[in-house]
Design a protein around this motif. Structure first.
Motif, mmCIF file in Angstrom:
data_model
loop_
_atom_site.group_PDB
_atom_site.id
_atom_site.type_symbol
_atom_site.label_atom_id
_atom_site.label_comp_id
_atom_site.label_asym_id
_atom_site.label_seq_id
_atom_site.Cartn_x
_atom_site.Cartn_y
_atom_site.Cartn_z
ATOM 1 N N PRO A 52 -27.241 -94.175 -43.372
ATOM 2 C CA PRO A 52 -27.722 -93.607 -41.954
ATOM 3 C C PRO A 52 -28.853 -92.475 -42.111
ATOM 4 O O PRO A 52 -29.218 -92.255 -41.167
ATOM 5 N N LEU A 53 -28.992 -91.681 -43.458
ATOM 6 C CA LEU A 53 -29.778 -90.648 -43.130
ATOM 7 C C LEU A 53 -31.182 -90.839 -43.660
ATOM 8 O O LEU A 53 -31.988 -90.161 -43.644
ATOM 9 N N ILE A 54 -31.539 -92.227 -44.111
ATOM 10 C CA ILE A 54 -32.708 -92.618 -44.380
ATOM 11 C C ILE A 54 -33.321 -93.353 -43.253
ATOM 12 O O ILE A 54 -32.955 -94.417 -42.739
ATOM 13 N N ILE A 55 -34.218 -92.367 -42.349
ATOM 14 C CA ILE A 55 -34.438 -92.959 -41.027
ATOM 15 C C ILE A 55 -35.979 -92.979 -41.022
ATOM 16 O O ILE A 55 -36.637 -92.322 -41.834
ATOM 17 N N ARG A 56 -36.645 -93.605 -39.824
ATOM 18 C CA ARG A 56 -37.941 -93.666 -39.684
ATOM 19 C C ARG A 56 -37.843 -93.550 -38.094
ATOM 20 O O ARG A 56 -36.780 -94.138 -37.536
ATOM 21 N N PRO A 57 -38.969 -93.387 -37.511
ATOM 22 C CA PRO A 57 -39.197 -93.150 -35.904
ATOM 23 C C PRO A 57 -39.039 -94.208 -35.269
ATOM 24 O O PRO A 57 -39.828 -95.449 -35.892
ATOM 25 N N GLY A 58 -38.713 -94.568 -33.900
ATOM 26 C CA GLY A 58 -38.556 -95.820 -33.200
ATOM 27 C C GLY A 58 -38.803 -95.074 -31.672
ATOM 28 O O GLY A 58 -38.298 -94.244 -31.122
ATOM 29 N N ALA A 59 -39.230 -96.254 -30.795
ATOM 30 C CA ALA A 59 -39.391 -95.902 -29.486
ATOM 31 C C ALA A 59 -39.286 -97.181 -28.872
ATOM 32 O O ALA A 59 -39.581 -98.195 -29.287
ATOM 33 N N ASN A 60 -38.754 -97.375 -27.513
ATOM 34 C CA ASN A 60 -38.615 -98.550 -26.762
ATOM 35 C C ASN A 60 -38.805 -98.312 -25.267
ATOM 36 O O ASN A 60 -38.738 -97.385 -24.704
ATOM 37 N N THR A 61 -39.113 -99.367 -24.633
ATOM 38 C CA THR A 61 -39.019 -99.542 -22.954
ATOM 39 C C THR A 61 -38.277 -100.556 -22.607
ATOM 40 O O THR A 61 -38.196 -101.572 -23.487
ATOM 41 N N PHE A 62 -37.814 -100.720 -21.483
ATOM 42 C CA PHE A 62 -36.805 -101.686 -21.137
ATOM 43 C C PHE A 62 -36.955 -101.797 -19.277
ATOM 44 O O PHE A 62 -37.151 -101.047 -18.648
ATOM 45 N N VAL A 63 -36.413 -103.273 -18.966
ATOM 46 C CA VAL A 63 -35.940 -103.288 -17.766
ATOM 47 C C VAL A 63 -34.340 -103.914 -17.701
ATOM 48 O O VAL A 63 -34.226 -104.786 -18.137
ATOM 49 N N ARG A 64 -33.762 -103.216 -17.036
ATOM 50 C CA ARG A 64 -32.182 -103.667 -16.938
ATOM 51 C C ARG A 64 -31.914 -104.264 -15.351
ATOM 52 O O ARG A 64 -32.263 -103.487 -14.550
ATOM 53 N N MET A 65 -31.013 -105.482 -15.375
ATOM 54 C CA MET A 65 -30.793 -105.816 -14.071
ATOM 55 C C MET A 65 -29.192 -105.869 -14.075
ATOM 56 O O MET A 65 -28.572 -106.373 -14.975
ATOM 57 N N ASN A 66 -28.589 -105.066 -13.224
ATOM 58 C CA ASN A 66 -27.134 -104.975 -13.023
ATOM 59 C C ASN A 66 -26.613 -106.039 -12.364
ATOM 60 O O ASN A 66 -26.517 -105.994 -11.102
ATOM 61 N N TYR A 67 -26.429 -107.163 -12.770
ATOM 62 C CA TYR A 67 -26.077 -108.415 -12.200
ATOM 63 C C TYR A 67 -24.552 -108.345 -11.677
ATOM 64 O O TYR A 67 -24.477 -108.823 -10.408
ATOM 65 N N SER A 68 -23.440 -107.486 -12.203
ATOM 66 C CA SER A 68 -22.366 -107.032 -11.550
ATOM 67 C C SER A 68 -21.655 -106.011 -12.169
ATOM 68 O O SER A 68 -22.305 -105.479 -12.928
ATOM 69 N N ARG A 69 -20.482 -105.686 -11.738
ATOM 70 C CA ARG A 69 -19.997 -104.393 -11.924
ATOM 71 C C ARG A 69 -19.587 -104.601 -13.526
ATOM 72 O O ARG A 69 -19.489 -103.367 -14.141
ATOM 73 N N SER A 70 -19.536 -105.848 -14.214
ATOM 74 C CA SER A 70 -19.400 -105.965 -15.613
ATOM 75 C C SER A 70 -20.497 -106.020 -16.259
ATOM 76 O O SER A 70 -20.618 -105.891 -17.522
ATOM 77 N N VAL A 71 -21.589 -106.838 -15.824
ATOM 78 C CA VAL A 71 -22.636 -107.396 -16.712
ATOM 79 C C VAL A 71 -23.855 -107.095 -16.487
ATOM 80 O O VAL A 71 -24.125 -106.974 -15.145
ATOM 81 N N SER A 72 -24.814 -106.788 -17.094
ATOM 82 C CA SER A 72 -25.932 -106.219 -17.263
ATOM 83 C C SER A 72 -26.920 -107.179 -18.158
ATOM 84 O O SER A 72 -26.337 -107.678 -19.320
ATOM 85 N N PHE A 73 -28.049 -107.339 -17.696
ATOM 86 C CA PHE A 73 -29.051 -108.031 -18.509
ATOM 87 C C PHE A 73 -30.349 -107.041 -18.783
ATOM 88 O O PHE A 73 -30.757 -106.464 -17.739
ATOM 89 N N LYS A 74 -30.620 -107.084 -19.905
ATOM 90 C CA LYS A 74 -31.718 -106.135 -20.451
ATOM 91 C C LYS A 74 -32.920 -106.867 -21.059
ATOM 92 O O LYS A 74 -32.573 -107.478 -22.209
ATOM 93 N N ALA A 75 -34.166 -106.674 -20.716
ATOM 94 C CA ALA A 75 -35.552 -106.949 -21.487
ATOM 95 C C ALA A 75 -36.023 -105.793 -22.107
ATOM 96 O O ALA A 75 -36.179 -104.890 -21.151
ATOM 97 N N GLN A 76 -36.235 -105.722 -23.336
ATOM 98 C CA GLN A 76 -37.062 -104.773 -23.738
ATOM 99 C C GLN A 76 -37.869 -104.835 -24.845
ATOM 100 O O GLN A 76 -37.961 -106.129 -25.476
ATOM 101 N N ALA A 77 -38.888 -103.942 -25.299
ATOM 102 C CA ALA A 77 -39.741 -103.956 -26.282
ATOM 103 C C ALA A 77 -39.606 -102.793 -27.194
ATOM 104 O O ALA A 77 -39.288 -101.724 -26.553
ATOM 105 N N MET A 78 -39.790 -102.741 -28.313
ATOM 106 C CA MET A 78 -39.548 -101.635 -29.513
ATOM 107 C C MET A 78 -40.608 -101.815 -30.634
ATOM 108 O O MET A 78 -41.021 -102.739 -31.001
ATOM 109 N N ILE A 79 -41.003 -100.478 -30.883
ATOM 110 C CA ILE A 79 -41.906 -100.290 -32.081
ATOM 111 C C ILE A 79 -41.221 -99.299 -33.006
ATOM 112 O O ILE A 79 -40.379 -98.545 -32.536
#
Length: 265
Positions: A50-77
């Motif tokens: 866990p200590l051998i790390i490199r940077p990352g960043a992401n952006t996303f869109v989330r749809m909260n379909y119900s009180r229990s379930v969410s869907f998320k589309a995202q991109a990451m570099i």
């Protein structure tokens, strides 16, 4: 005719109720961004570090379909790194001195299960925070640059580069919380593991038939006895497919519209 009208009204009323209840969730959308760190596990480093790390960043869109379930589309570099010198308990790693750096560009989707009723009007008990688990699928573009011993002179290394598109399956856990009690901002923390559909994220591994490539420089004959130590260095450490991990802190903005079943009097 009267009976038909009553039936039509009841059907219309029931359909309206279903649409109304669905719209409470369907119009709950979030957009957000995050930043964090990436780690790697594979042939070069068979155990998770866990200590051998490199940077990352992401952006996303989330749809909260119900009180229990969410869907998320995202991109990451992001980036990952592996180095035999970091595996200090294995003599083979120390003598092989293989290392690599990889750039990652991923895009995919995931399904999240919220354990609590997070920001919902469909329950008497509403929480402004919740832990969740998720699973997902996507595509990763991997650009890997590695170096390994290629000469009888142990100080000489040969570079090797590759670029590939691979599928991945993700699993992970997360936590999200409303920024303020009545605000539209959320913050969250998420940890996810990606299992890549290949064993060559690090330019080092097995094919599906159990064989492995020999990345030897031109002019070296594998049968030559003086180069047998190089052949030994070509043997991968594990047949388990490579993985990378992404841990991030994110901030998101919630779009929602409250639907009132009855107009105000």
């Amino acid at each position: 005719m009267i009976i038909c009208k009553l039936v039509v009204r009841k059907i219309f009323g029931l359909a309206s109720l279903i649409v109304l209840q669905s719209s409470v969730f369907a119009q709950t959308w979030e957009i957000g961004a995050g930043a964090g760190v990436c780690q790697y596990k594979g042939d070069v480093m068979p155990t998770y570090k866990p200590l051998i790390i490199r940077p990352g960043a992401n952006t996303f869109v989330r749809m909260n379909y119900s009180r229990s379930v969410s869907f998320k589309a995202q991109a990451m570099i992001g980036k990952v790194h592996g180095d035999d010198k970091l595996v200090k308990t294995d003599p083979l790693h120390q003598s092989r001195e293989y290392s690599f750096d990889a750039n990652l560009i991923e895009g995919g989707g995931q399904i999240e299960y919220n354990f609590l009723n997070f920001r919902t009007s469909a329950s008497r008990i509403v929480n402004n925070w919740t832990p969740y688990v998720f699973g997902g699928y996507g595509i990763t573009i991997i650009d890997t640059k590695s170096q390994s011993k290629t000469d009888v002179n142990p100080s000489v290394f040969s570079p090797y580069s590759s670029n590939k598109n691979e599928q991945y399956i993700s699993l992970g856990i997360g936590f999200k919380k409303q920024w303020q009690r009545k605000g539209k901002w959320n913050w969250g923390v998420e940890f996810g593991a990606r299992r890549v559909n290949t064993d060559f994220l690090d330019n080092f591994g097995y094919y599906s038939d159990g064989t492995y490539p020999l990345n030897l420089p031109a002019g070296i004959v594998p049968s030559d006895a003086k180069f047998q130590y190089l052949i030994k260095y070509q043997i991968p450490n594990t047949k388990v497919r490579d993985m990378y991990y992404y841990t991030n802190f994110s901030i998101s903005y919630l779009f929602y519209k409250v639907h009132c079943p009855n107009p105000p009097r």
